[in-house]
Write a protein that holds these residues in place. Structure first.
Motif, PDB file in Angstrom:
ATOM      1  N   TYR A   1      -6.320   0.279  14.875  1.00 49.42           N
ATOM      2  CA  TYR A   1      -6.512   0.383  14.232  1.00 49.42           C
ATOM      3  C   TYR A   1      -8.023   2.130  14.314  1.00 49.42           C
ATOM      4  O   TYR A   1      -7.774   2.654  13.703  1.00 49.42           O
ATOM      5  CB  TYR A   1      -7.234  -0.617  13.762  1.00 49.42           C
TER       6      TYR A   1
ATOM      7  N   ARG B   1     -17.736   2.870   0.958  1.00 50.99           N
ATOM      8  CA  ARG B   1     -18.664   3.219   2.384  1.00 50.99           C
ATOM      9  C   ARG B   1     -18.390   3.608   3.092  1.00 50.99           C
ATOM     10  O   ARG B   1     -18.552   5.184   2.326  1.00 50.99           O
ATOM     11  CB  ARG B   1     -16.991   2.583   2.826  1.00 50.99           C
TER      12      ARG B   1
ATOM     13  N   TRP C   1      -5.291   8.410   8.575  1.00 44.69           N
ATOM     14  CA  TRP C   1      -6.626   8.335   7.460  1.00 44.69           C
ATOM     15  C   TRP C   1      -7.017   9.930   7.270  1.00 44.69           C
ATOM     16  O   TRP C   1      -6.241   9.794   6.519  1.00 44.69           O
ATOM     17  CB  TRP C   1      -7.561   7.649   7.791  1.00 44.69           C
TER      18      TRP C   1
ATOM     19  N   ARG D   1      -7.113  -5.486   6.827  1.00 48.84           N
ATOM     20  CA  ARG D   1      -9.163  -6.196   6.273  1.00 48.84           C
ATOM     21  C   ARG D   1      -8.274  -7.128   5.301  1.00 48.84           C
ATOM     22  O   ARG D   1      -7.626  -7.594   4.682  1.00 48.84           O
ATOM     23  CB  ARG D   1      -9.480  -4.845   5.308  1.00 48.84           C
TER      24      ARG D   1
ATOM     25  N   ALA E   1     -16.457  -4.346   2.264  1.00 47.29           N
ATOM     26  CA  ALA E   1     -16.225  -3.110   1.110  1.00 47.29           C
ATOM     27  C   ALA E   1     -14.515  -2.219   0.870  1.00 47.29           C
ATOM     28  O   ALA E   1     -14.961  -2.394   2.004  1.00 47.29           O
ATOM     29  CB  ALA E   1     -17.182  -2.174   1.200  1.00 47.29           C
ATOM     30  N   SER E   2     -13.916  -2.411   0.308  1.00 45.73           N
ATOM     31  CA  SER E   2     -12.299  -2.581   0.601  1.00 45.73           C
ATOM     32  C   SER E   2     -11.785  -1.936  -0.689  1.00 45.73           C
ATOM     33  O   SER E   2     -11.841  -3.601  -1.417  1.00 45.73           O
ATOM     34  CB  SER E   2     -12.198  -3.107   1.595  1.00 45.73           C
ATOM     35  N   GLY E   3     -11.114  -0.966  -1.313  1.00 46.15           N
ATOM     36  CA  GLY E   3     -10.751  -0.990  -2.935  1.00 46.15           C
ATOM     37  C   GLY E   3      -9.507  -1.843  -2.755  1.00 46.15           C
ATOM     38  O   GLY E   3      -8.805  -2.520  -3.537  1.00 46.15           O
ATOM     39  N   LEU E   4      -8.913  -1.943  -1.566  1.00 42.90           N
ATOM     40  CA  LEU E   4      -7.450  -3.070  -0.995  1.00 42.90           C
ATOM     41  C   LEU E   4      -8.189  -4.109  -1.338  1.00 42.90           C
ATOM     42  O   LEU E   4      -7.200  -4.694  -2.259  1.00 42.90           O
ATOM     43  CB  LEU E   4      -7.051  -3.020   0.689  1.00 42.90           C
TER      44      LEU E   4
ATOM     45  N   THR F   1     -18.927   1.326   8.208  1.00 38.83           N
ATOM     46  CA  THR F   1     -17.759   1.362   8.022  1.00 38.83           C
ATOM     47  C   THR F   1     -16.996   2.432   9.714  1.00 38.83           C
ATOM     48  O   THR F   1     -17.285   3.588   9.330  1.00 38.83           O
ATOM     49  CB  THR F   1     -16.732   1.989   6.924  1.00 38.83           C
ATOM     50  N   ARG F   2     -16.122   1.562  10.360  1.00 31.87           N
ATOM     51  CA  ARG F   2     -15.233   2.118  11.544  1.00 31.87           C
ATOM     52  C   ARG F   2     -16.332   2.768  12.484  1.00 31.87           C
ATOM     53  O   ARG F   2     -16.373   3.778  13.171  1.00 31.87           O
ATOM     54  CB  ARG F   2     -14.377   3.180  10.741  1.00 31.87           C
TER      55      ARG F   2
ATOM     56  N   HIS G   1      -2.345   1.079   7.886  1.00 27.68           N
ATOM     57  CA  HIS G   1      -1.931   0.522   9.044  1.00 27.68           C
ATOM     58  C   HIS G   1      -0.968   0.104   9.558  1.00 27.68           C
ATOM     59  O   HIS G   1      -0.674  -0.421  10.236  1.00 27.68           O
ATOM     60  CB  HIS G   1      -2.922  -0.760   9.030  1.00 27.68           C
TER      61      HIS G   1
ATOM     62  N   HIS H   1      -2.763   3.029  -0.081  1.00 31.51           N
ATOM     63  CA  HIS H   1      -3.369   3.060  -0.759  1.00 31.51           C
ATOM     64  C   HIS H   1      -3.930   4.270  -1.006  1.00 31.51           C
ATOM     65  O   HIS H   1      -5.299   4.757  -1.504  1.00 31.51           O
ATOM     66  CB  HIS H   1      -4.354   2.059  -0.417  1.00 31.51           C
ATOM     67  N   ILE H   2      -3.520   4.876  -0.334  1.00 27.84           N
ATOM     68  CA  ILE H   2      -4.051   6.381   0.620  1.00 27.84           C
ATOM     69  C   ILE H   2      -3.388   7.282  -0.251  1.00 27.84           C
ATOM     70  O   ILE H   2      -2.353   6.880  -0.349  1.00 27.84           O
ATOM     71  CB  ILE H   2      -4.787   6.847   1.360  1.00 27.84           C
TER      72      ILE H   2
ATOM     73  N   ASP I   1      -0.451  -0.509   3.008  1.00 30.73           N
ATOM     74  CA  ASP I   1      -1.761   0.418   3.668  1.00 30.73           C
ATOM     75  C   ASP I   1      -1.323   0.722   4.701  1.00 30.73           C
ATOM     76  O   ASP I   1      -0.299  -0.050   5.207  1.00 30.73           O
ATOM     77  CB  ASP I   1      -3.369  -0.036   3.436  1.00 30.73           C
TER      78      ASP I   1
HETATM   79  C1  G6P Z   1      -9.433   2.414   2.492  1.00 30.51           C
HETATM   80  C2  G6P Z   1      -8.150   1.656   3.013  1.00 30.51           C
HETATM   81  C3  G6P Z   1      -8.059   0.051   2.736  1.00 30.51           C
HETATM   82  C4  G6P Z   1      -9.891  -0.261   3.933  1.00 30.51           C
HETATM   83  C5  G6P Z   1     -10.848   0.654   3.068  1.00 30.51           C
HETATM   84  C6  G6P Z   1     -11.745  -0.537   4.087  1.00 30.51           C
HETATM   85  O1  G6P Z   1     -10.004   1.417   1.488  1.00 30.51           O
HETATM   86  O2  G6P Z   1      -7.412   1.763   1.894  1.00 30.51           O
HETATM   87  O3  G6P Z   1      -6.782   0.094   3.822  1.00 30.51           O
HETATM   88  O4  G6P Z   1      -9.213  -2.001   3.961  1.00 30.51           O
HETATM   89  O5  G6P Z   1     -11.016   1.250   3.117  1.00 30.51           O
HETATM   90  O6  G6P Z   1     -11.484  -0.050   5.627  1.00 30.51           O
HETATM   91  P1  G6P Z   1     -12.128  -0.539   6.545  1.00 30.51           P
HETATM   92  O7  G6P Z   1     -11.240   0.461   7.761  1.00 30.51           O
HETATM   93  O8  G6P Z   1     -12.779  -1.266   6.564  1.00 30.51           O
HETATM   94  O9  G6P Z   1     -11.037  -1.549   6.505  1.00 30.51           O
END
Ligand code: G6P
Length: 743
Positions: free
Chosen positions: A347, A538, A356, A267, A285-288, A575-576, A404, A426-427, A402
């Motif tokens: 992805y 998200r 995930w 991301r 919106a991403s914690g990362l 998201t996704r 990915h 991160h997860i 992360d």
């Molecule tokens: C989590 C993951 C991140 C990701 C975020 C948002 O926090 O650890 O790597 O960026 O979700 O998800 P997305 O698929 O929208 O990037």
């Protein structure tokens, strides 16, 4: 070594010169001493033989007198004796009296006297002693001593003086070289070198092996002690640093000498979207992204990410780069383009339908397809090439982000063997049994073990990872140092709980809390004193949004007094949405909100307001500041930065945080109301407690949580990783220099 030669050779030459210059002085001195001794000896001999000689002369027994002289001159040093009765006569002499000595010459020598003369045999000492007696004839005695032994001794003395000065030169040089080594290397490293047997013990070209192997165990213990002291000092230092963007920059420039920092994530931090004829910039919106963005602002460098926005291609330069943040550029984004097929497999497929759900254990079955895996491998390879092309040195610091990019560390390591690769997951990491269902588990593990450091949020996830490695692949796991050795490379597995920027950006907390309360209530058609709860996520099934709503429903069942007096606003960033499971989840959430609102609305404000749309950070902070409570109910979450952001937003020390026990954040924020999101009754009780909590209790809890987030902010998170990376680079450079691996 070069230095030692440069210093020792001139010193030796100077001292040799001094030795030569002082030799004649020493010679003269010793000669004077010996001449004095021989004078005294001559006087003694003259006195001793005077009486018997006078008797022989009185009896006119000249032949006996000559025999007497010959007997006396058997002495090793007394070379000859002569007697002159008067200057006019010939000398009565023993054998060997030199022809150069004549009685008439002796008159020139007043009284007693001595003279040095040189004949073919060598140097001689000639002493003339008057014989005076009233009763007997006077005359002069000539005593000749052989002085060649003095020459021999003088040669010996010269030799000793020379050796002495050379020895002195060697000792002085050695001491000087040791002192120079200790001070140049610094005390610690000098000590280490000596302990290893280098410096004094190591010979040029002797390689790295200490010459005294029996010292090895002691040296190893001392090395360990030094390492412990160093790490102690680092912990102390870390706690003493005021962690800000500036201190992080200082570490980069000091400890890491301003080296190349490259971040890789899927991301990107700024997405350019086309809206008609306008281009809009979005922060996802991403914690990362929340965590990494302030780090990159502080460190500059390059952030490599997937260019996913509809206007991303239009905004980059010819190298696919763009400087960000748009209003005040501080670093570069390098965008990598993916085909629809790549994005679908890598992805949506392997990363988000496979890894995930696999890692979150949120009761959604992971799906693994070999076509997704092929794309995942290909895209990881594509990013590895981007890292190589963006790297300005052969040993950059690469921060891989992360799930990915599980394969990326190994791929980068193959291209840039000297890179320092810090991968952060991160997860969560599940237990070995759960992870085992991944058909490519061995490849994923081997890929991750290409990292120098592998970070997780909690020790629990570190343990799970190390257990998984131990169970499935051939690697040496050291549980004391928490390292994994695989394929000859060492990976340190470390816990680094992620955080947010502190203090938060001024713009985010600029609007006063009363204004936020008023505006948000107005915006949602709520009365001014209406109780407000918020959820910011998200729209992801791991976030426990349905469990949260179930808890609200239960609250209203158990405490009907809140019906019409309490509303929960759920901000849910889409998201996704290409994944079926997410579409299904969104539909379920929407239906649930409709059902609960239908049940409790009764003409007043609805119990739940659902906003499925993207909100920029400023809008999110406004909600945080307007709320009475924030509810984070993740079913499983590595950290969850929403919890920390809520705390950061509340500079008025008000508001209550309800937090799932299954988040990493719950370990750091025990003053929140910790709940099991699966237990609707418990969550309902927490909601009620939050709604009636007195202001001073809210303040006490909030202050403690704010102190923690302030102390352990994201700069410290990154700083710890970079300090560890710096120490690792120092150790590996030292190991390269000494040709030795890690002890
Ligand atoms: C989590 C993951 C991140 C990701 C975020 C948002 O926090 O650890 O790597 O960026 O979700 O998800 P997305 O698929 O929208 O990037």
């Amino acid at each position: 070594m070069k230095l030692s030669l440069r210093f020792v050779l001139p010193l030796m030459l100077v001292l040799a010169g001094i030795a030569y210059a002082t030799a004649p002085l020493v010679d003269g001195l010793t000669l004077r001493w010996f001449v004095k001794d021989i004078d005294m000896r001559s006087a003694l001999i003259a006195n001793t033989i005077q009486e018997p000689l006078q008797e022989l002369l009185a009896a006119d027994r000249k032949t006996r007198a000559v025999e007497f002289f010959n007997r006396i001159t058997r002495d090793e040093r007394l070379y000859a004796i002569g007697y002159c009765a008067s200057p006019a006569g010939t000398a009565l002499a023993s054998r060997f009296l030199p022809d150069e000595i004549h009685c008439h010459d002796l008159e020139g020598w007043r009284g007693s006297g001595e003279h040095l003369m040189q004949i073919a045999k060598g140097p001689l000492h000639v002493a003339v002693k008057p014989m005076e007696s009233e009763a007997a004839p006077a005359g002069r005695l000539v005593l000749v001593h052989d002085m060649s032994f003095i020459v021999r001794r003088s040669e010996e003395t010269k030799r000793y003086v020379f050796y002495f000065f050379m020895g002195l030169a060697a000792v002085v040089s050695l001491i000087t070289v040791i002192i120079a080594q200790l001070s140049w290397r610094g005390w610690m490293s000098g000590m280490r070198a000596l302990l290893r047997g280098e410096g004094l013990l190591r010979q040029p070209g002797a390689g790295a092996q200490p010459k005294l192997p029996e010292f090895k165990p002691i040296a190893r213990d001392l090395q360990r002690l030094i390492r412990e002291l160093e790490s102690d000092a680092r912990t102390r230092d870390e706690a003493q640093i005021n962690w800000t963007p500036e201190s992080l920059r200082a570490i980069l420039h000091g400890e890491l000498r301003g080296e190349d920092v490259i971040v890789v994530s899927n991301r990107e931090p700024y997405i350019h979207q086309r809206r008609g004829d306008r281009i809009e910039v979005q922060q996802p919106a991403s914690g990362l992204v929340t965590a990494m963005e302030p780090i990159m602002r502080a460190c500059s460098g390059t952030w490599i990410a997937h260019g996913s926005g509809s206007a991303d291609r239009e905004t980059v330069d010819k190298n696919d780069r763009i400087a960000v943040p748009p209003d005040n550029p501080a670093y570069q984004i390098r965008r990598v383009w993916l085909t629809a097929e790549e994005e679908a497999g890598y992805y949506y497929g392997f990363a988000n339908e496979g890894l995930w759900p696999l890692c979150h254990i949120a009761h959604v079955r992971p799906t693994f397809r070999s076509s997704d895996w092929a794309q995942y491998v290909a895209v990881n390879r594509k990013f590895a090439q981007a890292v190589v092309s963006e790297s300005k040195t052969k040993d950059p610091i690469v921060l891989v982000q992360d799930y990915h990019f599980a394969l990326l560390p190994k791929m980068i390591r193959e291209e840039l063997p000297d890179a320092t690769i810090i991968a952060f997951w991160h997860i969560p990491w599940p237990n070995p049994e759960s992870f085992a269902i991944c058909p490519w588990r061995d490849e994923v593990l081997a890929g991750m073990l290409g990292s120098s450091i592998l970070g997780f949020h909690t020790q629990f996830h570190c343990n799970n990872f190390v257990d998984t490695v131990d169970r499935f692949i051939e690697a040496r796991v050291d549980r004391e140092s928490f390292t994994v050795s695989h394929g000859g490379k060492l990976t340190a597995v470390r816990r680094y709980p992620i955080s947010i920027a502190w203090p938060p950006e001024a713009g985010l907390v600029q609007k006063p809390v009363p204004d936020c309360r008023r505006d948000i209530r107005q915006m949602n058609d709520l009365p001014p004193e209406h109780k407000l709860g918020v959820g910011i996520d998200r729209l992801d099934y791991t976030k426990g949004i349905m469990e949260r709503f179930r808890a609200i429903e239960r609250l209203l069942e158990l405490h009907p007094e809140w019906i019409g007096r309490f509303t929960f606003v759920q901000v849910a960033a889409p998201t996704r949405s290409g994944i079926e499971e997410y579409q299904h989840h969104e539909a379920q959430v929407r239906a649930m909100v409709a059902r609960i609102n239908d049940r409790f609305e009764r003409g007043g404000p609805p119990p739940i307001v659902l906003k499925v749309e993207h909100h920029e950070p400023r809008e999110v902070y406004e909600y945080f500041r307007a709320a009475d409570l924030c509810f984070v109910s993740s079913l499983h979450d590595g950290m969850n930065l929403v919890a920390k952001e809520f705390v950061a937003a509340r500079d008025d020390d008000r508001g209550v945080l309800i937090l799932s026990q299954f988040t990493g954040a719950s370990r750091e924020l025990p003053e929140s109301l910790i709940v099991n999101p699966y237990d609707a009754d418990q969550c309902a009780a927490a909601l009620n407690m939050a709604l009636i909590m007195p202001a001073d209790e809210q303040r006490d809890r909030m202050r403690l949580m704010r102190d923690l987030v302030a102390e352990f902010n994201v700069f410290r998170w990154a700083g710890r990783m970079l300090l560890d990376a710096a120490a690792m680079r120092r150790r590996s450079r030292l190991a390269d220099k000494t040709g030795r691996g890690e002890a």
